[in-house]
Scaffold this active site. Structure first.
Site, PDB file in Angstrom:
ATOM      1  N   ASP A 293      -4.926  -8.491  -3.121  1.00  0.00           N
ATOM      2  CA  ASP A 293      -5.202  -8.221  -1.705  1.00  0.00           C
ATOM      3  C   ASP A 293      -6.470  -8.903  -1.189  1.00  0.00           C
ATOM      4  O   ASP A 293      -6.465 -10.096  -0.930  1.00  0.00           O
ATOM      5  CB  ASP A 293      -5.219  -6.699  -1.505  1.00  0.00           C
ATOM      6  CG  ASP A 293      -5.179  -6.301  -0.037  1.00  0.00           C
ATOM      7  OD1 ASP A 293      -5.296  -7.177   0.824  1.00  0.00           O
ATOM      8  OD2 ASP A 293      -5.010  -5.108   0.268  1.00  0.00           O
TER       9      ASP A 293
ATOM     10  N   HIS B 253       0.837  -1.215   0.000  1.00  0.00           N
ATOM     11  CA  HIS B 253       0.000   0.000   0.000  1.00  0.00           C
ATOM     12  C   HIS B 253       0.874   1.268   0.000  1.00  0.00           C
ATOM     13  O   HIS B 253       0.920   1.960  -0.996  1.00  0.00           O
ATOM     14  CB  HIS B 253      -1.025   0.050   1.151  1.00  0.00           C
ATOM     15  CG  HIS B 253      -1.870  -1.179   1.247  1.00  0.00           C
ATOM     16  ND1 HIS B 253      -2.656  -1.603   0.200  1.00  0.00           N
ATOM     17  CD2 HIS B 253      -2.046  -2.107   2.234  1.00  0.00           C
ATOM     18  CE1 HIS B 253      -3.283  -2.725   0.552  1.00  0.00           C
ATOM     19  NE2 HIS B 253      -2.920  -3.050   1.766  1.00  0.00           N
TER      20      HIS B 253
HETATM   21  C1  NGQ Z   1      -5.385  -7.797   6.335  1.00  0.00           C
HETATM   22  N1  NGQ Z   1      -6.055  -5.951   4.930  1.00  0.00           N
HETATM   23  O1  NGQ Z   1      -4.419  -8.165   6.972  1.00  0.00           O
HETATM   24  O2  NGQ Z   1      -6.158  -8.575   5.752  1.00  0.00           O
HETATM   25  C2  NGQ Z   1      -5.633  -6.309   6.232  1.00  0.00           C
HETATM   26  C3  NGQ Z   1      -6.635  -5.903   7.262  1.00  0.00           C
HETATM   27  C4  NGQ Z   1      -5.267  -4.919   9.101  1.00  0.00           C
HETATM   28  C5  NGQ Z   1      -5.745  -4.738   4.445  1.00  0.00           C
HETATM   29  N2  NGQ Z   1      -4.978  -3.973   5.158  1.00  0.00           N
HETATM   30  C6  NGQ Z   1      -6.151  -6.056   8.649  1.00  0.00           C
HETATM   31  N3  NGQ Z   1      -6.179  -4.330   3.287  1.00  0.00           N
HETATM   32  O3  NGQ Z   1      -4.630  -4.252   8.285  1.00  0.00           O
HETATM   33  O4  NGQ Z   1      -5.219  -4.696  10.306  1.00  0.00           O
HETATM   34 ZN    ZN Z   2      -3.119  -7.022   2.824  1.00  0.00          ZN
END
Ligand code: NGQ
Ligand code: ZN
Length: 477
Positions: A345, A294
Site C-alpha cells: 500500500d 482493506h
Molecule cells: C490512496 N490510501 O489512494 O492512496 C489512499 C488514500 C483515499 C489509503 N486509503 C486516499 N490507504 O483513500 O482517499
Molecule cells: Zn490504497
C-alpha cells in the site's frame, strides 16, 4: 512522454544483461511446491518458466545450488509514489492526527511529482519489493494528470512511467489504472489536491486502451481496473468502469478501496443507508475477479457476503497500522473460507515477512490469543504464506503460480546461514523467516526465471538508488 520508452522497447526488447536468462538448472535441498515440501529437487528453467521439477534427484555438475527455495509473493496493492514520503508524516499536528490528516500530507507530496520523479521513486519501491521477496505488484495507480491538473499529451504518460519502473526492476506488473472523480459520496466535486487523479468515463476508456498498448511488450504484465472507492466514484461511473473492464477481458481484475475508515462507513450509511461492503455486494457483480482493499470495518453479514462472492480481501497490515485504520476481523473471515492476500500500500516499509508477521500480531494483540491464522497442529507461518500467496495470485490475475512445472519461475531462496534459520525445517523455516529473521534472510530472488537479487541485493541496486536519490533531492528542495 513515455513514448521514448515504447520506442526503446521496439528497438530493444526488455532484458537483464546482468542476469542469466537462458536455460538454467537449479538444485534445491528443500523446495516448497504446491503439494508441500520436496527434497533434493532439480529444476530446469526455460523462457522464464519451470520446465521440469524433479524431486529426489542427484545434483549434477554445473547445477546452481540453493538450500531452500519458496515461491515469491504477489504484492496485491501498492501506491509506489508514496515510498518517497515514507517517514514524513510521523509528527503529530495541532489537532489529533488521523488518516485524513495523513492524506493531506500525501496529497501535497503527490502534487509535486513529475513523470521522471515518479519513475525513479517507483523504481526504488519496486526494487525493495523484489529484494524482500515480492515477484509481482498490483499498482493502484492514480496520478494521471500533470502538475496543473491538465491531461498529459499522452493520457498514459504516468502509467508508462510505472511500466518503465517495473521493467527496470524486473518485477511483474499488474497495472490497475484508477478511476477517480469525486471527493465524497454522492458525487461531491473533487478538491484542489485531487486534480491530478481525475478521469471521466470516456477519458478512462482511452487511458485503459493506451495502457493495453503500453503493456503489450511486457509478457508477464496484466491489466485491470480500479474504481478508487465508493467515495470517489458514483454508481453510474462504477457501471461505466465495469463495462470498460469487460473490454479488457472476462478475467480482468477489479480492485477497489473499501471500508478502511469508520468515517467512510458512516458517510456511506448517510448517503445510501447501507455500509460500504454491503452496498457493493448489493449493487455490483462482486466475484473472484474482485479485490476489496482493506475491508477493515465489516459486520458478520458483510464477512459472509465477501467470502461467498469469492472476492479477495486485500490486507495491508503495515499501512493499516501506520494510518490507524483498525483491525480486520480475520478469524471470522477465515471461518467462512475467505480469500485474502497482502499489499504494501503506502510502502512506508516494504517487506513480505513484516506484512505477514504484523497481520498475525495485530490479531494476537486484539484477541489476546496466539497462532490465529494457523490451523490446529499446523504452522502459522506456513498458513500465512500459503494463503497470502493464493490470494495475491487470484487478485492480480495470474491465478496460483506455485512452484510446479509450467509455472512462472518466481521464487526466493532463503539464506540458511542466517542464525534465525539454523536447524529449521520445512514450515518452521517459514515461521522463522516471518517472525524471527532480519531482511538478510532473503538470499536470491528470481522473477520470470531471471535472478534479480543475489546475496540480498538487486543486481541494479546502485543505479536505481542513484536515480531515487536525485528525484528525492528535487522533491524535497
Ligand atoms: C490512496 N490510501 O489512494 O492512496 C489512499 C488514500 C483515499 C489509503 N486509503 C486516499 N490507504 O483513500 O482517499
Ligand atoms: Zn490504497
Amino acid at each position: 512522454m513515455y513514448s521514448h520508452i515504447l520506442d526503446r522497447r521496439k528497438r530493444e526488447p526488455p532484458r537483464f544483461p546482468e542476469t542469466k536468462t537462458a536455460v538454467n538448472t537449479i538444485f534445491a535441498s528443500r523446495l516448497l511446491t504446491s503439494a508441500g515440501w520436496a527434497s533434493s529437487v532439480r529444476m530446469h528453467l526455460r523462457d522464464g518458466r519451470i520446465a521440469s521439477l524433479e524431486p529426489g534427484a542427484v545434483a549434477q555438475p554445473g547445477d546452481e545450488h540453493h538450500a531452500v527455495i519458496v515461491p515469491a509473493m504477489p504484492n496485491l496493492h501498492s501506491h509506489a509514489f508514496q515510498r518517497g514520503m515514507a517517514g514524513l508524516a510521523e509528527t503529530r499536528g495541532a489537532a489529533q492526527d488521523d488518516f485524513w490528516s495523513w492524506r493531506d500530507t500525501m496529497y501535497r507530496f503527490a502534487s509535486r511529482m513529475t513523470p521522471e520523479q515518479l519513475e525513479a521513486v517507483a523504481g526504488q519501491a519496486y526494487m525493495e519489493m523484489v529484494e524482500s521477496g515480492f515477484c509481482r505488484v498490483g499498482e493502484f495507480h492514480y496520478l494521471h494528470r500533470d502538475l496543473d491538473g491538465r491531461p498529459y499529451a499522452d493520457v498514459a504518460e504516468m502509467s508508462g512511467r510505472i511500466a518503465a519502473a517495473a521493467e527496470r526492476t524486473g518485477i511483474a506488473l499488474t497495472l490497475l489504472p484508477v478511476f477517480y472523480a469525486h471527493a465524497s459520496f454522492g458525487g461531491v466535486a473533487p478538491r484542489e489536491h485531487q486534480k491530478r487523479f481525475i478521469s471521466s468515463v470516456d477519458s478512462y476508456a482511452r487511458l485503459i486502451e493506451r495502457c493495453g498498448e503500453l503493456l503489450a511488450p511486457l509478457p508477464a504484465a496484466r491489466l485491470g481496473v480500479a474504481p478508487h472507492s465508493l467515495r470517489a466514484v458514483t454508481p453510474e461511473e462504477l457501471a461505466g468502469v465495469l463495462e470498460i473492464a469487460r473490454g479488457i477481458g472476462a478475467a480482468a481484475p477489479v480492485h477497489i478501496h473499501i471500508a478502511e475508515q469508520t468515517g467512510e462507513v458512516s458517510d456511506c450509511e448517510a448517503w445510501s443507508g447501507a455500509r460500504p461492503v454491503r452496498w457493493l455486494l448489493d449493487h455490483a457483480p462482486v466475484d473472484a475477479r474482485w479485490c476489496l482493499v482493506h475491508a477493515t470495518h465489516v459486520d458478520a453479514g458483510e464477512i459472509a457476503g465477501m467470502a461467498a462472492a469469492g472476492a479477495t480481501v486485500g490486507l495491508c497490515p503495515i499501512t493499516e497500522a501506520n494510518l490507524g485504520d483498525g483491525i480486520f476481523p480475520l478469524p471470522e473471515f477465515l471461518e467462512q473460507g475467505g480469500v485474502w492476500g497482502v499489499g504494501s500500500d503506502s510502502n512506508v516499509h516494504i517487506s513480505v515477512a513484516a506484512e505477514l508477521a504484523l497481520l498475525e500480531y495485530s490479531q494476537r494483540l486484539s484477541r489476546r490469543i496466539r497462532n490465529v491464522v494457523g490451523l490446529n497442529g499446523a504452522s502459522t507461518g506456513g498458513a500465512l504464506f500459503q494463503r497470502a500467496f493464493a490470494g495475491g495470485g487470484a487478485a492480480l490475475g495470474t491465478g496460483s503460480t506455485a512452484l510446479v512445472e509450467g509455472a512462472a519461475a518466481d521464487m526466493v531462496s532463503l539464506a540458511t546461514t542466517e542464525p534465525a534459520l539454523v536447524c529449521r525445517e520445512s514450515d518452521t523455516l517459514l515461521d522463522s523467516w516471518i517472525f524471527a529473521a532480519p531482511a538478510s534472510a532473503v538470499d536470491c530472488v528470481w522473477v520470470a526465471g531471471r535472478r534479480l537479487v543475489e546475496g540480498g541485493r538487486h543486481v541494479r541496486r546502485e543505479a536505481i538508488r542513484r536515480e531515487y536519490v536525485k528525484a528525492l533531492k528535487e522533491l524535497c528542495a
